[in-house]
Design an enzyme around this catalytic site. Structure first.
Site, PDB file in Angstrom:
ATOM      1  N   GLY A  88      48.573  34.435  36.308  1.00  0.00           N
ATOM      2  CA  GLY A  88      47.664  35.319  35.654  1.00  0.00           C
ATOM      3  C   GLY A  88      46.536  34.697  34.797  1.00  0.00           C
TER       4      GLY A  88
ATOM      5  N   ASP B  88      53.634  44.201  47.215  1.00  0.00           N
ATOM      6  CA  ASP B  88      52.892  43.387  48.301  1.00  0.00           C
ATOM      7  C   ASP B  88      51.482  44.132  48.622  1.00  0.00           C
ATOM      8  OD1 ASP B  88      52.186  42.285  50.620  1.00  0.00           O
ATOM      9  OD2 ASP B  88      53.932  42.207  51.697  1.00  0.00           O
TER      10      ASP B  88
ATOM     11  N   ASP C 217      43.006  35.794  44.913  1.00  0.00           N
ATOM     12  CA  ASP C 217      43.482  33.994  45.002  1.00  0.00           C
ATOM     13  C   ASP C 217      44.472  34.140  46.002  1.00  0.00           C
ATOM     14  OD1 ASP C 217      43.106  31.273  44.581  1.00  0.00           O
ATOM     15  OD2 ASP C 217      43.876  31.486  42.568  1.00  0.00           O
TER      16      ASP C 217
ATOM     17  N   LYS D 296      40.016  33.739  48.421  1.00  0.00           N
ATOM     18  CA  LYS D 296      40.109  32.289  49.035  1.00  0.00           C
ATOM     19  C   LYS D 296      40.402  32.468  50.409  1.00  0.00           C
ATOM     20  CE  LYS D 296      44.379  30.582  47.449  1.00  0.00           C
ATOM     21  NZ  LYS D 296      44.008  29.433  46.536  1.00  0.00           N
TER      22      LYS D 296
HETATM   23  C1  LIG Z   1      47.270  30.761  43.961  1.00  0.00           C
HETATM   24  S1  LIG Z   1      48.167  32.117  43.206  1.00  0.00           S
HETATM   25  C2  LIG Z   1      47.270  32.920  42.380  1.00  0.00           C
HETATM   26  C3  LIG Z   1      46.942  32.248  41.038  1.00  0.00           C
HETATM   27  C4  LIG Z   1      46.027  33.159  40.045  1.00  0.00           C
HETATM   28  N1  LIG Z   1      44.521  33.237  40.661  1.00  0.00           N
HETATM   29  C5  LIG Z   1      45.859  32.525  38.605  1.00  0.00           C
HETATM   30  O1  LIG Z   1      44.828  32.196  38.437  1.00  0.00           O
HETATM   31  O2  LIG Z   1      47.016  32.675  38.073  1.00  0.00           O
HETATM   32  C6  LIG Z   1      48.507  32.874  44.809  1.00  0.00           C
HETATM   33  C7  LIG Z   1      49.111  34.125  44.468  1.00  0.00           C
HETATM   34  O3  LIG Z   1      48.808  35.283  45.723  1.00  0.00           O
HETATM   35  C8  LIG Z   1      50.210  35.877  45.747  1.00  0.00           C
HETATM   36  N2  LIG Z   1      50.196  36.461  46.946  1.00  0.00           N
HETATM   37  C9  LIG Z   1      50.199  35.991  48.237  1.00  0.00           C
HETATM   38  N3  LIG Z   1      50.522  36.938  49.074  1.00  0.00           N
HETATM   39  C10 LIG Z   1      50.528  38.157  48.422  1.00  0.00           C
HETATM   40  C11 LIG Z   1      50.514  39.333  49.138  1.00  0.00           C
HETATM   41  N4  LIG Z   1      50.585  39.828  50.403  1.00  0.00           N
HETATM   42  N5  LIG Z   1      50.606  40.698  47.988  1.00  0.00           N
HETATM   43  C12 LIG Z   1      50.240  40.297  46.616  1.00  0.00           C
HETATM   44  N6  LIG Z   1      50.573  38.964  45.972  1.00  0.00           N
HETATM   45  C13 LIG Z   1      50.440  37.893  47.034  1.00  0.00           C
HETATM   46  C14 LIG Z   1      51.464  34.739  45.601  1.00  0.00           C
HETATM   47  O4  LIG Z   1      52.631  35.231  44.961  1.00  0.00           O
HETATM   48  C15 LIG Z   1      50.909  34.033  44.370  1.00  0.00           C
HETATM   49  O5  LIG Z   1      51.179  34.257  43.170  1.00  0.00           O
END
Ligand SMILES: C[S@@+](CC[C@H](N)C(=O)[O-])C[C@H]1O[C@@H](n2cnc3c(N)ncnc32)[C@H](O)[C@@H]1O
Length: 245
Positions: A81, A120, A144, A184
């Site tokens: 978050g 998702d 991200d 990203k």
């Molecule tokens: C690097 S982390 C994000 C960190 C966030 N920007 C922060 O500042 O706390 C990447 C996130 O993308 C989520 N994610 C990946 N694929 C996803 C999808 N298809 N739908 C929703 N979330 C997804 C992962 O669960 C993970 O929590």
């Protein structure tokens, strides 16, 4: 200004700490050592951010000014978050007047002013749910998202690139004219068709690598600035590779 914590230790915790050899696998021990000795991790704790990722967004913003003026923001892949924390702050979002919508399939502790959907992003219902949750036309879409790792590098890479592409199409579908999209991606990973599409729809498309993104990581961010609006359908020049900063 976002100060680089490198060389400094503003949390007062010592850098260079080692984890005792024990039951942990060597790779897990190395990960923990890197984490506890990471100055960005320490600084995130000190400044109340949930993740070191906060500094990637702040550094990109420092140079490219994407947060100022944003009234509504959608945060894709939001957990734990830290980007949503920043988004809520810059939009003055409150629970009474929410201006930030966030999505992740992982749980996320509530953040005041952030409407969080645990689902998702690739679920066909996600785009409409996000549009409804943000309560108006967003001027910034930030992603991200990284696909969960399978251990097979190429597969992970392709799945994250797919998320970036779906996020880009979503941004073009929801953004207000003049809005921005940040996502990203990976070095050399952005498909030419995606770059063409973004160049057609935004005034500027670049790749950025903030200092807080680990140098050894192939992670990059794709930044598309100045959405031309949904009427911008005139053909454009074929894309060259987006400039990298
Ligand atoms: C690097 S982390 C994000 C960190 C966030 N920007 C922060 O500042 O706390 C990447 C996130 O993308 C989520 N994610 C990946 N694929 C996803 C999808 N298809 N739908 C929703 N979330 C997804 C992962 O669960 C993970 O929590």
């Amino acid at each position: 200004m976002t100060k680089s914590p490198i060389g400094g230790n503003r949390s007062g915790r010592k850098l260079g700490q080692k984890v005792k050899k024990g039951k942990l696998k060597a790779s897990s021990r190395r990960w923990i050592e890197r984490h506890i000795n990471d100055p960005y991790v320490q600084r995130a704790q000190l400044e109340g951010y949930r993740a070191r990722a906060a500094f990637k967004l702040l550094e990109i913003d420092e140079k490219h000014k994407i947060l100022a003026g944003a009234r509504r923001i959608i945060d894709l892949g939001a957990a734990p978050g830290s980007w949503s924390q920043i988004a809520a702050k810059v939009t003055n979002s409150t629970d009474a007047d929410p201006r930030v919508a966030a999505i992740d399939f992982l749980e996320m502790d509530p953040i005041p002013g952030v409407r969080f959907l645990q689902m998702d992003f690739l679920d066909p219902e996600a785009p409409d749910r996000l549009k409804e949750a943000v309560g108006g036309t967003p001027d910034l879409v930030i992603s991200d998202m990284a696909a969960p790792t399978t251990g097979h590098r190429q597969t992970d890479h392709l799945r994250t690139m797919h998320l970036c592409e779906v996020a880009a199409h979503f941004a073009v579908d929801v953004l207000a004219p003049g809005g921005h999209f940040l996502a990203k991606t990976f070095q050399g990973g952005t498909e030419r068709d995606l770059l063409n599409m973004l160049k057609q729809n935004f005034r500027q498309v670049i790749h950025v690598k903030p200092a807080s993104s680990r140098a050894e990581s192939v992670e990059m961010f794709l930044l598309a600035k100045g959405f031309k609006g949904r009427r911008a359908e005139e053909p454009s020049e074929p894309a060259e590779d987006a400039a990298t900063e």
